[in-house]
Design a protein around this motif. Sequence first.
Motif, mmCIF file in Angstrom:
data_model
loop_
_atom_site.group_PDB
_atom_site.id
_atom_site.type_symbol
_atom_site.label_atom_id
_atom_site.label_comp_id
_atom_site.label_asym_id
_atom_site.label_seq_id
_atom_site.Cartn_x
_atom_site.Cartn_y
_atom_site.Cartn_z
ATOM 1 N N GLU A 71 47.286 33.012 54.188
ATOM 2 C CA GLU A 71 48.012 33.810 55.189
ATOM 3 C C GLU A 71 49.492 33.908 54.845
ATOM 4 O O GLU A 71 50.186 34.798 55.334
ATOM 5 C CB GLU A 71 47.843 33.184 56.574
ATOM 6 C CG GLU A 71 46.419 33.250 57.115
ATOM 7 C CD GLU A 71 46.324 32.710 58.526
ATOM 8 O OE1 GLU A 71 47.392 32.376 59.101
ATOM 9 O OE2 GLU A 71 45.205 32.607 59.055
ATOM 10 N N HIS A 72 49.967 33.018 53.988
ATOM 11 C CA HIS A 72 51.394 32.962 53.651
ATOM 12 C C HIS A 72 51.701 33.498 52.260
ATOM 13 O O HIS A 72 52.827 33.896 51.987
ATOM 14 C CB HIS A 72 51.887 31.516 53.753
ATOM 15 C CG HIS A 72 51.576 30.859 55.051
ATOM 16 N ND1 HIS A 72 52.343 31.037 56.184
ATOM 17 C CD2 HIS A 72 50.558 30.029 55.410
ATOM 18 C CE1 HIS A 72 51.822 30.336 57.182
ATOM 19 N NE2 HIS A 72 50.749 29.713 56.739
ATOM 20 N N TYR A 73 50.694 33.473 51.367
ATOM 21 C CA TYR A 73 50.898 33.892 49.984
ATOM 22 C C TYR A 73 49.742 34.784 49.532
ATOM 23 O O TYR A 73 48.652 34.774 50.122
ATOM 24 C CB TYR A 73 50.947 32.672 49.056
ATOM 25 C CG TYR A 73 51.998 31.648 49.390
ATOM 26 C CD1 TYR A 73 53.312 31.795 48.970
ATOM 27 C CD2 TYR A 73 51.670 30.503 50.125
ATOM 28 C CE1 TYR A 73 54.284 30.851 49.258
ATOM 29 C CE2 TYR A 73 52.625 29.540 50.425
ATOM 30 C CZ TYR A 73 53.935 29.730 49.987
ATOM 31 O OH TYR A 73 54.879 28.780 50.288
ATOM 32 N N ASP A 74 49.994 35.518 48.451
ATOM 33 C CA ASP A 74 48.936 36.256 47.759
ATOM 34 C C ASP A 74 48.328 35.281 46.763
ATOM 35 O O ASP A 74 48.906 35.004 45.712
ATOM 36 C CB ASP A 74 49.542 37.469 47.046
ATOM 37 C CG ASP A 74 48.501 38.339 46.361
ATOM 38 O OD1 ASP A 74 47.356 37.867 46.160
ATOM 39 O OD2 ASP A 74 48.818 39.492 46.017
ATOM 40 N N ILE A 75 47.149 34.738 47.084
ATOM 41 C CA ILE A 75 46.551 33.640 46.329
ATOM 42 C C ILE A 75 45.427 34.132 45.418
ATOM 43 O O ILE A 75 44.549 34.890 45.836
ATOM 44 C CB ILE A 75 45.973 32.567 47.269
ATOM 45 C CG1 ILE A 75 47.065 31.985 48.174
ATOM 46 C CG2 ILE A 75 45.276 31.466 46.472
ATOM 47 C CD1 ILE A 75 48.032 31.089 47.485
ATOM 48 N N THR A 76 45.439 33.665 44.172
ATOM 49 C CA THR A 76 44.343 33.867 43.229
ATOM 50 C C THR A 76 43.869 32.504 42.732
ATOM 51 O O THR A 76 44.692 31.636 42.424
ATOM 52 C CB THR A 76 44.781 34.705 42.013
ATOM 53 O OG1 THR A 76 45.146 36.015 42.450
ATOM 54 C CG2 THR A 76 43.656 34.821 40.980
ATOM 55 N N ILE A 77 42.557 32.318 42.683
ATOM 56 C CA ILE A 77 41.977 31.159 42.004
ATOM 57 C C ILE A 77 41.353 31.669 40.715
ATOM 58 O O ILE A 77 40.462 32.525 40.741
ATOM 59 C CB ILE A 77 40.913 30.443 42.856
ATOM 60 C CG1 ILE A 77 41.536 29.829 44.108
ATOM 61 C CG2 ILE A 77 40.217 29.357 42.037
ATOM 62 C CD1 ILE A 77 40.528 29.147 45.022
ATOM 63 N N LEU A 78 41.829 31.159 39.597
ATOM 64 C CA LEU A 78 41.300 31.531 38.292
ATOM 65 C C LEU A 78 40.521 30.347 37.731
ATOM 66 O O LEU A 78 41.072 29.269 37.525
ATOM 67 C CB LEU A 78 42.439 31.907 37.339
ATOM 68 C CG LEU A 78 42.030 32.255 35.903
ATOM 69 C CD1 LEU A 78 41.204 33.541 35.875
ATOM 70 C CD2 LEU A 78 43.257 32.389 35.009
#
Length: 366
Positions: free
Chosen positions: A29-36
Amino acid sequence: MKKIVFGITGLTLGGAERVLVDIANALCEHYDITILTLYGGGAFEKEVSKRVHLQSIYPQAREKMNKIQKYKISLSLLIPFLREKMYKRWIKGKYDVEVAFLEGPMTWLFSSPSSSKKIVWIHNDIKAVFGTGHKAKLKNKMNKKMYEHYHDLVFVSKDNLEKFKEAYPENKSQKHVIYNYINKEVVLEKSGKGNAKEIKEDLPSFVQVSRLTEQKAVERLVGVHKRLIDEKYNHRIYIVGDGPLREKVEQKIKEHHVEDTFILLGAKKNPYPYMKKADYFLLASYYEGYPMVLLEAKVLKKPILITDTAAREVLTNYDQGLIVTNDKAGIYEGMKEFLTRTKKRGRKKEFSNEEIIEEIKELLGD
């Protein structure tokens, strides 16, 4: 919105993997998150929020690959120009912060130079996790160089931080201790799904949730169990988890003739009903970082017995915990105490660790 990428080998069933999913879901909700992930197909992928981007360099699970495929991937990570090529394709220039979330392959990959802020999470005793053989020496030499490329090093326990300083005293990166985060509501919800019918209630029961590896010392536990049974301290031990030492542990169980009381349940997608139903939670490892399973056991308010490792920090101020010496004698005495305990235990406190998310947000920045 700041763009963050977390890198991990895969989202298979494991403590660090569980932590990452909970952190990513809490931060999205606070960041644009990617899990690679290096490998796809992990069981925890289904639990990642739809607001989190999930990518895999190799969509296939590692265990489904042949030896040649695994060898090629290892070379692509070990050889600098191949590793740089992979990094440029998947990561470089796309994110404000790059976080390698586990020791090993992704720490090597994310160490490639860029203008992004670089953070690495260290979950284990760095001096113990790679062993002592020839390969271990090569990995340690490689890691020494890799860690120098990170701005911040995050350790999940104070003990792990001190062990790292002993191993790499010349490292100048900023160092932090941030304990593992867990979403307790997920644990409580899942603990009510399933009846764990394999756990019988006619005898006191211990459950250990761990892989069958040298670190987790399950073979050692079989001998302790046998001694207690012979001395009429009747109980059962259930191991939830699988791993490369399964055959050796099964052989040890047969040698001691405890097939009816030392039970290997195998890996479970939902171990929480077993933890909830058992009388005691056990983790008799040779070494640990900051084990997620202990946080989960605390959420479920279980009496906990552990050997003296870095995991002792998880039990600070937990009145249902017992820490014993890291040998057969200590485990024996601890289990015996639990099996004969008659004194009233203290009040079971509600578990909370929401402040950890705030610590992580401060590290990542606005």
